[in-house]
Design a protein around this motif. Structure first.
Motif, PDB file in Angstrom:
ATOM      1  N   TYR A 112     -25.557   0.793  11.065  1.00 28.32           N
ATOM      2  CA  TYR A 112     -25.506   1.964  11.947  1.00 28.32           C
ATOM      3  C   TYR A 112     -24.118   2.581  11.937  1.00 28.32           C
ATOM      4  O   TYR A 112     -23.106   1.887  12.026  1.00 28.32           O
ATOM      5  N   ARG A 113     -24.070   3.895  11.803  1.00 27.31           N
ATOM      6  CA  ARG A 113     -22.821   4.643  11.840  1.00 27.31           C
ATOM      7  C   ARG A 113     -22.890   5.625  13.006  1.00 27.31           C
ATOM      8  O   ARG A 113     -23.872   6.363  13.149  1.00 27.31           O
ATOM      9  N   TYR A 114     -21.849   5.652  13.815  1.00 26.17           N
ATOM     10  CA  TYR A 114     -21.830   6.528  14.978  1.00 26.17           C
ATOM     11  C   TYR A 114     -21.730   7.990  14.543  1.00 26.17           C
ATOM     12  O   TYR A 114     -20.920   8.350  13.680  1.00 26.17           O
ATOM     13  N   HIS A 115     -22.566   8.842  15.159  1.00 28.49           N
ATOM     14  CA  HIS A 115     -22.517  10.273  14.879  1.00 28.49           C
ATOM     15  C   HIS A 115     -21.350  10.934  15.595  1.00 28.49           C
ATOM     16  O   HIS A 115     -20.736  11.866  15.078  1.00 28.49           O
ATOM     17  N   HIS A 116     -21.055  10.474  16.793  1.00 27.09           N
ATOM     18  CA  HIS A 116     -19.974  11.040  17.620  1.00 27.09           C
ATOM     19  C   HIS A 116     -19.177   9.864  18.202  1.00 27.09           C
ATOM     20  O   HIS A 116     -19.426   9.450  19.341  1.00 27.09           O
ATOM     21  N   PRO A 117     -18.229   9.303  17.454  1.00 22.73           N
ATOM     22  CA  PRO A 117     -17.503   8.104  17.920  1.00 22.73           C
ATOM     23  C   PRO A 117     -16.741   8.363  19.217  1.00 22.73           C
ATOM     24  O   PRO A 117     -15.936   9.289  19.303  1.00 22.73           O
ATOM     25  N   LEU A 118     -17.029   7.558  20.228  1.00 23.96           N
ATOM     26  CA  LEU A 118     -16.324   7.602  21.498  1.00 23.96           C
ATOM     27  C   LEU A 118     -15.932   6.176  21.881  1.00 23.96           C
ATOM     28  O   LEU A 118     -16.427   5.203  21.302  1.00 23.96           O
ATOM     29  N   GLU A 119     -15.053   6.056  22.869  1.00 22.18           N
ATOM     30  CA  GLU A 119     -14.469   4.763  23.177  1.00 22.18           C
ATOM     31  C   GLU A 119     -15.405   3.828  23.927  1.00 22.18           C
ATOM     32  O   GLU A 119     -15.339   2.616  23.761  1.00 22.18           O
ATOM     33  N   SER A 120     -16.272   4.365  24.771  1.00 23.38           N
ATOM     34  CA  SER A 120     -17.077   3.497  25.625  1.00 23.38           C
ATOM     35  C   SER A 120     -18.414   4.150  25.946  1.00 23.38           C
ATOM     36  O   SER A 120     -18.618   5.354  25.721  1.00 23.38           O
ATOM     37  N   ALA A 121     -19.327   3.333  26.502  1.00 23.16           N
ATOM     38  CA  ALA A 121     -20.629   3.854  26.920  1.00 23.16           C
ATOM     39  C   ALA A 121     -20.464   4.876  28.034  1.00 23.16           C
ATOM     40  O   ALA A 121     -21.216   5.858  28.103  1.00 23.16           O
ATOM     41  N   ALA A 122     -19.471   4.678  28.910  1.00 21.27           N
ATOM     42  CA  ALA A 122     -19.226   5.630  29.993  1.00 21.27           C
ATOM     43  C   ALA A 122     -18.836   6.995  29.439  1.00 21.27           C
ATOM     44  O   ALA A 122     -19.236   8.034  29.976  1.00 21.27           O
ATOM     45  N   ALA A 123     -18.062   6.999  28.358  1.00 21.84           N
ATOM     46  CA  ALA A 123     -17.668   8.277  27.740  1.00 21.84           C
ATOM     47  C   ALA A 123     -18.880   9.000  27.178  1.00 21.84           C
ATOM     48  O   ALA A 123     -18.974  10.232  27.255  1.00 21.84           O
ATOM     49  N   TYR A 124     -19.837   8.251  26.632  1.00 20.08           N
ATOM     50  CA  TYR A 124     -21.066   8.877  26.121  1.00 20.08           C
ATOM     51  C   TYR A 124     -21.883   9.458  27.263  1.00 20.08           C
ATOM     52  O   TYR A 124     -22.491  10.529  27.122  1.00 20.08           O
ATOM     53  N   GLN A 125     -21.927   8.772  28.386  1.00 18.13           N
ATOM     54  CA  GLN A 125     -22.679   9.283  29.534  1.00 18.13           C
ATOM     55  C   GLN A 125     -22.087  10.597  30.031  1.00 18.13           C
ATOM     56  O   GLN A 125     -22.820  11.523  30.390  1.00 18.13           O
ATOM     57  N   GLU A 126     -20.764  10.696  30.048  1.00 19.06           N
ATOM     58  CA  GLU A 126     -20.119  11.950  30.458  1.00 19.06           C
ATOM     59  C   GLU A 126     -20.454  13.069  29.476  1.00 19.06           C
ATOM     60  O   GLU A 126     -20.750  14.199  29.887  1.00 19.06           O
ATOM     61  N   ARG A 127     -20.400  12.764  28.180  1.00 18.40           N
ATOM     62  CA  ARG A 127     -20.721  13.784  27.172  1.00 18.40           C
ATOM     63  C   ARG A 127     -22.182  14.215  27.283  1.00 18.40           C
ATOM     64  O   ARG A 127     -22.499  15.402  27.129  1.00 18.40           O
ATOM     65  N   LEU A 128     -23.077  13.264  27.540  1.00 22.44           N
ATOM     66  CA  LEU A 128     -24.497  13.593  27.675  1.00 22.44           C
ATOM     67  C   LEU A 128     -24.748  14.464  28.901  1.00 22.44           C
ATOM     68  O   LEU A 128     -25.577  15.390  28.855  1.00 22.44           O
TER      69      LEU A 128
END
Length: 439
Positions: A112-128
């Motif tokens: 698996y390769r990240y499409h949008h590399p971020l530091e943490s799951a919390a950062a992904y939740q903010e982006r979502l």
């Protein structure tokens, strides 16, 4: 009057002039016909509607078409879209299909390769959360569906726009339902399948809405694709963080066990030394001396020094090479590290309920820098790791003899190494297995 068979959406189209044989019934695997659907229509009338109502961009709508025709067309589009979504394979080409086997897709795409590399799951939740707000804004501003503004109905541009608007909402609802379903069923690794299904849904909507130049807007589609990618990244990051936390807890638990062992060992050595020292002092008061007690005192003093060194040096420990032929085969080994004073206790824990048979120990090598030695062995066999997606796992496609050769290169000498695995429980069990079990 000449009539023609009018197959509902999702049914195969029969050859021209086809007549059903006596007792014919539709295949039960075909989707049900929309309510009020006419299986036979008059095709002799000069202004008859297109047989299947699946008007393409090259077909013309009858000049005197009324609301009945358009209502039937909307029902057709809705039913066909539902049938295509149910089959899970929508495409312009009748031979095209979507690979829905997640196991095969995962194997094809590899790690698996990240499409949008971020530091943490919390950062992904903010982006979502930000992305969801942008998606909602596009829908509210009526920019999610691209459509013609020049379509007329009953010679009225206003009625034509009203009709395209209503049909656009229907198509957008179908598209968003497909997206939401993909998001609900999304797992950490099946993002490729979800994106293919969404692309197929968009293609079908563009084909069905070609008459009114209606399609999902490119920018809106990109937003929803990004939502799928971010959600998949978030799931993977969350899974990795859970694994990291689990391994950190296991590491701390192991370190606590080692600390307690060293403390208990030091207390035991101190107590034994005090007894011997008292005996030596008592003999000295009488002017006597016991060589055996002096040797035992020296041995205990060395053990205390070693124990204190182990407590202060977190890199010291035992590098072990073990295998479990019954569970993993005869050419798979586990290369690990333990700081336990009694390393076999750690091997016994690994041989617990999670594996069917006990591990065989090929070597236990003590090193003052066991961490570096273990890392060097892991790097040497990295390309042969069983789990290529998680480098923290310690199983490798290698024979004990191959590990022995590498270990000899690193340390120069091994006091003990057993290449052959006894695999006692496994060999005893095979004879009692059912006859139809592959061996």
């Amino acid at each position: 009057m000449s009539v023609a068979f009018n197959p509902p959406p999702g049914w195969p189209k029969p050859p021209a002039g086809w007549q059903p044989p006596a007792g014919w019934t539709p295949d039960p695997s075909w989707p049900p016909a929309p309510e009020g659907w006419q299986l036979w229509i008059d095709d002799s009338a000069p202004n008859a509607a297109p047989t299947s109502l699946a008007t393409t961009e090259h077909e013309k709508v009858p000049a005197d078409a009324d609301s009945t025709f358009y209502a039937a067309r909307i029902a057709y589009l809705e039913a066909e879209n539902a049938a295509l979504r149910q089959r899970g394979a929508i495409s312009d080409s009748p031979d095209a299909s979507i690979e829905l086997d997640d196991a095969r897709v995962l194997q094809d795409v590899g790690i698996y390769r990240y499409h949008h590399p971020l530091e943490s799951a919390a950062a992904y939740q903010e982006r979502l959360a930000d992305l969801e707000a942008r998606i909602a804004n596009v829908i509210k501003s009526d920019r999610a569906i691209a459509k013609s503004e020049l379509f007329t109905f009953n010679n009225s541009l206003a009625q034509g726009r009203k009709m395209t608007s209503d049909l656009g909402k229907l198509m957008l609802r179908a598209y968003n339902a497909e997206t939401d379903n993909a998001l609900r069923t999304l797992r950490a690794g099946n993002v490729l399948t979800a994106k293919r299904r969404l692309e197929a849904s968009r293609t079908a909507i563009a084909r069905l809405g070609a008459l009114m130049e209606m399609r999902i807007d490119d920018a809106f589609h990109e937003l929803r694709i990004e939502e799928i990618e971010l959600t998949a990244d978030w799931l993977m990051k969350k899974q990795q963080e859970r694994e990291d936390a689990r391994e950190e807890r296991a590491r701390l638990k192991e370190e606590e066990k080692v600390r307690r062992e060293l403390e208990e060992e030091r207390a035991k050595l101190d107590k034994e030394r005090a007894h011997i020292a008292y005996a030596i002092d008592a003999l000295a008061a009488k002017g006597e001396e016991d060589e055996d007690l002096l040797r035992r005192l020296a041995i205990i003093d060395e053990a205390i020094v070693e124990n204190d060194f182990r407590a202060a040096n977190v890199r010291a420990g035992y590098v072990y090479v073990i295998s479990n032929e019954g569970a993993f085969g005869h050419e798979v080994v586990k290369i690990g590290l333990t700081r336990r004073l009694r390393p076999l206790e750690r091997i016994a824990e690994l041989s617990g309920a999670s594996v069917p048979f006990r591990f065989d120990v090929h070597t236990l090598y003590f090193s003052e820098d066991a961490v570096t030695l273990e890392n060097e062995l892991h790097k040497h066999f990295a390309s042969r790791a069983l789990n290529q997606a998680n480098s923290r796992k310690e199983f490798f496609f290698a024979t004990p003899g191959e590990v022995r050769e590498v270990l000899l290169e690193k340390v120069g000498n091994l006091l003990e190494f057993t290449e052959a695995a006894a695999a006692t429980e496994y060999r005893q069990s095979r004879g009692a297995w059912p006859a139809d079990i592959s061996r």
